[in-house]
Motif scaffolding. Structure first.
Motif, PDB file in Angstrom:
ATOM      1  N   ALA A 120       0.822  -1.213   0.000  1.00  0.00           N
ATOM      2  CA  ALA A 120       0.000   0.000   0.000  1.00  0.00           C
ATOM      3  C   ALA A 120       0.859   1.268   0.000  1.00  0.00           C
ATOM      4  N   TYR A 121       2.041   1.200   0.609  1.00  0.00           N
ATOM      5  CA  TYR A 121       2.929   2.378   0.718  1.00  0.00           C
ATOM      6  C   TYR A 121       4.358   1.968   0.348  1.00  0.00           C
ATOM      7  N   PRO A 122       4.661   1.915  -0.953  1.00  0.00           N
ATOM      8  CA  PRO A 122       5.968   1.395  -1.394  1.00  0.00           C
ATOM      9  C   PRO A 122       7.165   2.156  -0.826  1.00  0.00           C
ATOM     10  N   ASN A 123       6.968   3.402  -0.396  1.00  0.00           N
ATOM     11  CA  ASN A 123       8.122   4.174   0.107  1.00  0.00           C
ATOM     12  C   ASN A 123       8.312   4.078   1.610  1.00  0.00           C
ATOM     13  N   VAL A 124       7.545   3.221   2.262  1.00  0.00           N
ATOM     14  CA  VAL A 124       7.646   3.117   3.724  1.00  0.00           C
ATOM     15  C   VAL A 124       9.070   2.699   4.120  1.00  0.00           C
ATOM     16  N   LYS A 125       9.608   3.336   5.175  1.00  0.00           N
ATOM     17  CA  LYS A 125      10.959   2.987   5.640  1.00  0.00           C
ATOM     18  C   LYS A 125      10.827   1.957   6.761  1.00  0.00           C
ATOM     19  N   ILE A 126      11.598   0.865   6.673  1.00  0.00           N
ATOM     20  CA  ILE A 126      11.497  -0.179   7.696  1.00  0.00           C
ATOM     21  C   ILE A 126      12.773  -0.188   8.536  1.00  0.00           C
ATOM     22  N   TYR A 127      12.591   0.002   9.839  1.00  0.00           N
ATOM     23  CA  TYR A 127      13.711   0.079  10.779  1.00  0.00           C
ATOM     24  C   TYR A 127      13.816  -1.198  11.617  1.00  0.00           C
ATOM     25  N   TYR A 151       4.379 -17.859   1.563  1.00  0.00           N
ATOM     26  CA  TYR A 151       2.932 -17.904   1.406  1.00  0.00           C
ATOM     27  C   TYR A 151       2.253 -17.069   2.488  1.00  0.00           C
ATOM     28  N   LYS A 152       2.783 -17.200   3.703  1.00  0.00           N
ATOM     29  CA  LYS A 152       2.205 -16.426   4.812  1.00  0.00           C
ATOM     30  C   LYS A 152       2.563 -14.941   4.732  1.00  0.00           C
ATOM     31  N   ALA A 153       3.815 -14.676   4.301  1.00  0.00           N
ATOM     32  CA  ALA A 153       4.267 -13.282   4.253  1.00  0.00           C
ATOM     33  C   ALA A 153       3.908 -12.631   2.916  1.00  0.00           C
ATOM     34  N   LYS A 154       3.609 -13.464   1.927  1.00  0.00           N
ATOM     35  CA  LYS A 154       3.401 -13.075   0.523  1.00  0.00           C
ATOM     36  C   LYS A 154       4.711 -12.592  -0.088  1.00  0.00           C
ATOM     37  N   THR A 155       5.234 -11.483   0.369  1.00  0.00           N
ATOM     38  CA  THR A 155       6.585 -11.096  -0.055  1.00  0.00           C
ATOM     39  C   THR A 155       7.368 -10.706   1.192  1.00  0.00           C
ATOM     40  N   PHE A 156       8.657 -10.988   1.173  1.00  0.00           N
ATOM     41  CA  PHE A 156       9.470 -10.659   2.343  1.00  0.00           C
ATOM     42  C   PHE A 156       9.960  -9.218   2.265  1.00  0.00           C
ATOM     43  N   HIS A 157       9.760  -8.493   3.319  1.00  0.00           N
ATOM     44  CA  HIS A 157      10.295  -7.129   3.391  1.00  0.00           C
ATOM     45  C   HIS A 157      10.933  -6.925   4.751  1.00  0.00           C
ATOM     46  N   LEU A 158      12.238  -7.106   4.789  1.00  0.00           N
ATOM     47  CA  LEU A 158      12.970  -6.918   6.044  1.00  0.00           C
ATOM     48  C   LEU A 158      13.417  -5.462   6.184  1.00  0.00           C
ATOM     49  N   PRO A 159      13.804  -5.042   7.382  1.00  0.00           N
ATOM     50  CA  PRO A 159      14.270  -3.663   7.548  1.00  0.00           C
ATOM     51  C   PRO A 159      15.486  -3.365   6.669  1.00  0.00           C
ATOM     52  N   SER A 160      15.558  -2.134   6.206  1.00  0.00           N
ATOM     53  CA  SER A 160      16.770  -1.713   5.486  1.00  0.00           C
ATOM     54  C   SER A 160      17.347  -0.453   6.124  1.00  0.00           C
ATOM     55  N   TYR A 161      16.709   0.019   7.170  1.00  0.00           N
ATOM     56  CA  TYR A 161      17.263   1.137   7.962  1.00  0.00           C
ATOM     57  C   TYR A 161      17.645   0.557   9.316  1.00  0.00           C
ATOM     58  N   PHE A 162      18.957   0.502   9.580  1.00  0.00           N
ATOM     59  CA  PHE A 162      19.413  -0.208  10.775  1.00  0.00           C
ATOM     60  C   PHE A 162      19.641   0.733  11.943  1.00  0.00           C
ATOM     61  N   VAL A 163      19.219   0.262  13.126  1.00  0.00           N
ATOM     62  CA  VAL A 163      19.379   1.074  14.333  1.00  0.00           C
ATOM     63  C   VAL A 163      20.248   0.313  15.331  1.00  0.00           C
ATOM     64  N   GLU A 164      20.891   1.054  16.189  1.00  0.00           N
ATOM     65  CA  GLU A 164      21.815   0.484  17.180  1.00  0.00           C
ATOM     66  C   GLU A 164      21.462   0.977  18.573  1.00  0.00           C
ATOM     67  N   ASP A 165      22.014   0.312  19.577  1.00  0.00           N
ATOM     68  CA  ASP A 165      21.829   0.733  20.961  1.00  0.00           C
ATOM     69  C   ASP A 165      22.244   2.205  21.124  1.00  0.00           C
ATOM     70  N   GLY A 166      21.394   3.008  21.710  1.00  0.00           N
ATOM     71  CA  GLY A 166      21.734   4.415  21.961  1.00  0.00           C
ATOM     72  C   GLY A 166      21.298   5.368  20.861  1.00  0.00           C
ATOM     73  N   ASP A 167      20.834   4.830  19.731  1.00  0.00           N
ATOM     74  CA  ASP A 167      20.408   5.720  18.624  1.00  0.00           C
ATOM     75  C   ASP A 167      19.172   6.522  18.992  1.00  0.00           C
ATOM     76  N   LYS A 168      19.111   7.709  18.421  1.00  0.00           N
ATOM     77  CA  LYS A 168      17.881   8.512  18.498  1.00  0.00           C
ATOM     78  C   LYS A 168      17.427   8.759  17.067  1.00  0.00           C
ATOM     79  N   ILE A 169      16.224   8.318  16.756  1.00  0.00           N
ATOM     80  CA  ILE A 169      15.739   8.403  15.381  1.00  0.00           C
ATOM     81  C   ILE A 169      14.627   9.450  15.322  1.00  0.00           C
TER      82      ILE A 169
END
Ligand SMILES: [Zn+2]
Ligand SMILES: [Zn+2]
Length: 322
Positions: A120-127, A151-169
């Motif tokens: 529905a929102y192709p530009n969504v950012k996944i963290y 089949y359950k996920a239909k298509t896989f979309h894993l995060p591509s914006y990575f966060v670390e301990d202590g980050d402020k986003i």
């Protein structure tokens, strides 16, 4: 002036128009599900308590934050169908676009629904934490597993914006701070604190009314260390658990910490007495005794045994690594 319909609506405490258009998600004997506002601009839809056919894999607690121009989702869900339903329920409250998703860790019930949101929102950012990629790949994206789960996920979309301990986003004027214990429920867990509301999203680091699944990339001992760290932090407005009901510190972190620490205490005692992993009967009996503390706790005893053996193996590994 109020007309008759509106007047009746006001008397009953709701607007008739809302009642007519509002459609909760109906899941058989589990009843109706919808997002509830839990703090300013924070909404949560607590999932079904048991994993059966009626629940349709909806057993987690998706949440969203409404920012000025859009929506930020925390944990989309376990399947494409769940993702569509989560989206539909968000729509009952806001028609703003989905800007971002946070996934709290790599288990499928927290991210397989990403595909429905991306559709529905192709530009969504996944963290998410970087370890999600390897752990999810090892668990779901190989061989037959890949076919079944796709089949359950239909298509896989894993995060591509990575966060670390202590980050402020910062996302659309909303600030989120991240904590990452190296290993707790898994090796990819993050907690997300929404600064404006002071609500903390814990993923499966804290569970309520149910017990956790620990694998070779988990550490019960480190999960305890992290919960002790949380205990020392100033209290949050709300602790959002991965499964079960969210609430204050006393209703969420405290009982789970008590459960894990009790296991550590009993098993360490047996370990120090040089008892083997198959000689934990006394520790087991003591623990069983302790857990009359919460009557509605979903507490299969096989879990307790697994968790005890898990802690034993961790103690042994720790000793062998010196
Ligand atoms: Zn999990
Ligand atoms: Zn989970």
């Amino acid at each position: 002036m109020l007309n008759r319909r509106t007047f009746i609506g006001v008397c009953l405490g709701f607007s008739l128009l809302d009642a007519k258009t509002f459609k909760p998600w109906h899941l058989g004997h589990h009843g109706d599900f919808s997002f509830k506002q839990m703090a300013k601009s924070v909404y949560i839809m607590h999932g079904a308590k048991t994993r059966d056919n009626d629940a349709q894999c909806f057993i987690h607690n998706p949440a969203f934050i409404e920012s000025k121009n859009g929506i930020i989702i925390i944990d989309s869900g376990a399947s494409y169908i769940v993702g569509k339903a989560v989206l539909n329920q968000i729509r009952q409250i806001s028609t703003k676009p989905i800007l971002a998703i946070f996934n709290t860790h790599h288990h499928s019930d927290h991210w397989f629904a990403n595909g429905a949101i991306v559709e529905a929102y192709p530009n969504v950012k996944i963290y998410g934490h970087r370890n999600i990629i390897d752990s999810a790949t090892n668990m779901y994206l190989q061989g037959q597993e890949r076919v079944t789960n796709q089949y359950k996920a239909k298509t896989f979309h894993l995060p591509s914006y990575f966060v670390e301990d202590g980050d402020k986003i910062e996302i659309d004027g909303e600030y989120f701070s991240i904590q990452h214990p190296k290993s707790a429920h898994s090796n990819s867990d993050i907690t997300i604190t929404h600064q404006k509301s002071n609500v903390i999203f814990l993923g499966d680091i804290v569970l309520e009314s149910t017990l956790g699944y620990f694998s070779e990339i988990s550490s019960i001992l480190e999960n305890i260390v992290f919960l002790e760290k949380l205990t020392k932090q100033p209290r949050y407005t709300l602790y959002v658990v991965g499964h079960g009901t969210s609430g204050d510190y006393k209703k969420t972190v405290a009982p789970y910490l008590y459960y894990l620490s009790s296991i550590k205490e009993e098993v360490s005692k047996a370990y120090k007495e040089d008892k083997g992993i198959f000689e934990l009967q006394e520790a087991y009996a003591n623990l069983k005794e302790k857990f009359t503390w919460k009557e509605d706790f979903y507490f299969p005893l096989t879990f307790l045994k697994n968790h005890m053996e898990f802690v034993y193996a961790e103690l042994e590994n720790k000793d062998n690594s010196f």
